[in-house]
Design a protein around this motif. Structure first.
Motif, mmCIF file in Angstrom:
data_model
loop_
_atom_site.group_PDB
_atom_site.id
_atom_site.type_symbol
_atom_site.label_atom_id
_atom_site.label_comp_id
_atom_site.label_asym_id
_atom_site.label_seq_id
_atom_site.Cartn_x
_atom_site.Cartn_y
_atom_site.Cartn_z
ATOM 1 N N GLY A 344 0.797 -1.216 0.000
ATOM 2 C CA GLY A 344 0.000 0.000 0.000
ATOM 3 C C GLY A 344 0.830 1.266 0.000
ATOM 4 N N GLY A 345 2.125 1.114 0.244
ATOM 5 C CA GLY A 345 3.005 2.277 0.269
ATOM 6 C C GLY A 345 2.771 3.193 1.451
ATOM 7 N N ILE A 346 2.255 2.659 2.549
ATOM 8 C CA ILE A 346 1.952 3.480 3.728
ATOM 9 C C ILE A 346 2.777 2.963 4.898
ATOM 10 N N PRO A 347 3.845 3.656 5.283
ATOM 11 C CA PRO A 347 4.689 3.199 6.396
ATOM 12 C C PRO A 347 4.109 3.614 7.752
ATOM 13 N N ASP A 369 -9.203 -8.717 8.861
ATOM 14 C CA ASP A 369 -7.996 -8.083 8.326
ATOM 15 C C ASP A 369 -8.304 -6.774 7.606
ATOM 16 N N LEU A 370 -9.228 -6.801 6.666
ATOM 17 C CA LEU A 370 -9.503 -5.615 5.859
ATOM 18 C C LEU A 370 -10.099 -4.497 6.702
ATOM 19 N N ALA A 371 -10.905 -4.849 7.689
ATOM 20 C CA ALA A 371 -11.467 -3.836 8.579
ATOM 21 C C ALA A 371 -10.375 -3.175 9.422
ATOM 22 N N LEU A 372 -9.400 -3.951 9.873
ATOM 23 C CA LEU A 372 -8.295 -3.379 10.653
ATOM 24 C C LEU A 372 -7.486 -2.405 9.804
ATOM 25 N N VAL A 373 -7.210 -2.797 8.565
ATOM 26 C CA VAL A 373 -6.472 -1.914 7.662
ATOM 27 C C VAL A 373 -7.246 -0.626 7.426
ATOM 28 N N ALA A 374 -8.564 -0.736 7.225
ATOM 29 C CA ALA A 374 -9.385 0.449 6.982
ATOM 30 C C ALA A 374 -9.384 1.381 8.189
ATOM 31 N N ALA A 375 -9.484 0.831 9.385
ATOM 32 C CA ALA A 375 -9.475 1.655 10.588
ATOM 33 C C ALA A 375 -8.122 2.339 10.776
ATOM 34 N N ILE A 376 -7.036 1.631 10.477
ATOM 35 C CA ILE A 376 -5.691 2.214 10.621
ATOM 36 C C ILE A 376 -5.497 3.366 9.640
ATOM 37 N N ILE A 377 -5.909 3.172 8.384
ATOM 38 C CA ILE A 377 -5.773 4.230 7.372
ATOM 39 C C ILE A 377 -6.617 5.438 7.739
ATOM 40 N N SER A 378 -7.827 5.201 8.240
ATOM 41 C CA SER A 378 -8.709 6.303 8.621
ATOM 42 C C SER A 378 -8.115 7.144 9.738
ATOM 43 N N SER A 379 -7.525 6.474 10.741
ATOM 44 C CA SER A 379 -6.920 7.216 11.849
ATOM 45 C C SER A 379 -5.634 7.907 11.428
ATOM 46 N N LEU A 380 -4.826 7.240 10.585
ATOM 47 C CA LEU A 380 -3.558 7.816 10.159
ATOM 48 C C LEU A 380 -3.769 9.090 9.341
ATOM 49 N N ARG A 381 -4.778 9.070 8.462
ATOM 50 C CA ARG A 381 -5.066 10.236 7.626
ATOM 51 C C ARG A 381 -6.047 11.199 8.280
ATOM 52 N N ASN A 382 -6.604 10.783 9.433
ATOM 53 C CA ASN A 382 -7.603 11.588 10.139
ATOM 54 C C ASN A 382 -8.803 11.891 9.240
ATOM 55 N N LYS A 383 -9.247 10.880 8.499
ATOM 56 C CA LYS A 383 -10.400 11.010 7.616
ATOM 57 C C LYS A 383 -11.450 9.981 8.047
ATOM 58 N N PRO A 384 -12.622 10.442 8.474
ATOM 59 C CA PRO A 384 -13.666 9.495 8.888
ATOM 60 C C PRO A 384 -14.176 8.694 7.700
ATOM 61 N N LEU A 385 -14.498 7.434 7.960
ATOM 62 C CA LEU A 385 -15.148 6.588 6.966
ATOM 63 C C LEU A 385 -16.663 6.782 7.042
ATOM 64 N N ALA A 386 -17.350 6.421 5.983
ATOM 65 C CA ALA A 386 -18.803 6.577 5.951
ATOM 66 C C ALA A 386 -19.454 5.795 7.081
ATOM 67 N N HIS A 387 -20.492 6.387 7.668
ATOM 68 C CA HIS A 387 -21.154 5.779 8.816
ATOM 69 C C HIS A 387 -21.875 4.491 8.441
#
Length: 454
Positions: A344-347, A369-387
């Protein structure tokens, strides 16, 4: 006079030896061998060779009847679910859990309700009859039919049970019961094993269903010899925090049903109440979408359950960034972070990563697995995912998204709770459109990351 025989039993694995040693030869633990004195038997005959003196019969598998084992309800739908559909005559169920988690409470509730229709006996070795009666009154339970006995001698318990002939019996707890044929103290390896053997033999001979309450160690496993879990038919564990409201009862062994079946209860001032729709409880989310939060569908036993996964990714000031998980596999998190960096190119080598499953649920399947990755990306970028977004799928080391079992049922459960969009593996894409939910099927991690913030 018969000479007493001395053996040495390991308190960790239950192995026995004729001589003392500093280290157990079976499990390798040190200073765990305890001396036990066995009284030699002069009866000449063996009461253990068969059940009530019956000779063993041999049949071919074709001759064995395969009719479904009859069951009867415990008056609790969640407990019936964990047991595989109800109690089986002659079965032995072992329940373990932390102190104060609700073991005695749920068994007292169950027996008071069963006693209204069937004979039941509650044997306690830890409390007096007055204490049991006070708890039953506090929980507003029917008191007129359940019989209670305070006893710790297994021979006396069996004799009373043969006279009373209960359909269901509870022994609380197995660590307080002792046999007169052994000289060791109650709670020891030999006493626990011998007492359990007596109860299992009685259950198979009489058809009485027996519940055994077992203490747990500080690691959370059942105390005493591991052979105890092999002797019984079903092993149930209580999960959850003792100061929390929710309790999860999980089957880790069941000869009459599916393992890993989960029952959810809520602790109230009137005892444990069933939670018929656990997804609604675990989805009590904030009204506003926040970063680091995503909903996944996990499979527990025979039903899907929606849970919220939360992540917090923050800059680390330590040489080794922290990786903390609650309700998840920590080694799995480390692997997913490596896949996220490589494909993913995200360190995240300079970030602390914290993960939590809301409600105290333990999620160990790879569908998270995919849910954990999504939560990590959302917190790292500080962008909320759709409710109204649902995410599940297994992430492979090469960055592929693999399908998981029962994908259709997970999607239907999400649609029932109002979710409008789902990111799932391509192998779990529904053949027919599911009303109310848009399904986006992905095959690679890169596709999933692009679809998260569309």
């Amino acid at each position: 006079m018969a000479k007493a025989k001395r053996i040495y039993g390991c308190t960790e694995c239950g192995a026995t030896f004729s001589k003392w040693a500093g280290q157990c030869g079976e499990c390798g633990q040190w200073n765990t061998l305890i001396e036990t004195v066995l009284e030699s038997s002069t009866s000449g005959g063996s009461g253990r060779g068969g059940w009530a003196g019956q000779q063993a019969q041999i049949k071919t598998l074709a001759e064995v009847s395969i009719e479904e084992i009859p069951r009867f309800s415990t008056s609790s739908s969640e407990l019936d679910r964990v047991l595989g559909g109800g109690l089986v005559d002659g079965s032995v169920v072992l329940i373990g859990g932390d102190p104060g988690i609700g073991k005695s409470t749920i068994l007292l509730q169950t027996l008071c309700n069963i006693a209204q229709k069937l004979p039941a006996l509650y044997v306690t070795g830890e409390e007096s009859q007055q204490q049991v009666a006070m708890r039953a009154r506090r929980l507003d339970l029917p008191l007129d039919q359940l019989k209670v006995m305070t006893e710790t001698c297994i021979e006396s318990i069996i004799n009373v049970a043969r006279m009373e002939k209960p359909r269901v019996m509870v022994v609380d707890s197995i660590q307080t019961i002792f046999s007169e044929s052994l000289q060791s103290a109650p709670g020891g390896v030999s006493q626990v094993r011998e007492s359990a053997a007596h109860l299992v033999r009685f259950a198979k001979q009489s058809g009485t269903a027996i519940f055994l309450v077992g203490h747990v160690t500080k690691e959370g496993s059942l105390a005493g010899p591991r052979v105890l879990e092999h002797m019984v038919d079903t092993v149930l564990y209580f999960e959850g925090e003792s100061d929390g409201r929710l309790r999860m009862l999980r089957a880790v062994k069941n000869r009459f049903g599916a393992v890993n079946e989960l029952g959810v209860f809520g602790m109230t001032d009137r005892g444990l109440k069933e939670v018929a729709n656990p997804s609604a409880i675990f989805l009590s989310r904030a009204q506003e979408a926040v970063s680091g939060s995503v909903v996944m569908a996990t499979w527990e036993g025979s039903r899907p359950m929606l849970v919220e996964v939360q992540s917090l990714v923050d800059e680390s000031h330590l040489g080794n960034p922290r990786r903390v998980t609650l309700g998840l596999d920590q080694n799995r998190l480390s692997m997913l972070l490596a896949v996220l960096h490589r494909h993913g190119g995200i360190p995240t080598y300079d970030q602390d990563v914290y993960l939590n499953v809301v409600g105290g649920v333990k999620v160990l399947e790879t569908a998270s697995d995919l849910a954990l990755v999504a939560a990590i990306i959302s917190s790292l970028r500080n962008k909320p995912l759709a409710h109204d977004l649902l995410v599940f799928g297994e992430v492979g080391l090469s960055g592929e998204i693999r399908p998981v079992p029962s994908g259709q049922e997970r999607l239907k459960e999400a649609a029932k709770h109002g979710f409008k969009r789902a990111i799932v593996p391509k192998g779990n894409a529904p053949r027919e459109k599911i009303t109310g939910i848009e399904v986006l099927a992905v095959t690679r991690l890169e596709q999933a990351l692009d679809a998260l913030f569309e």
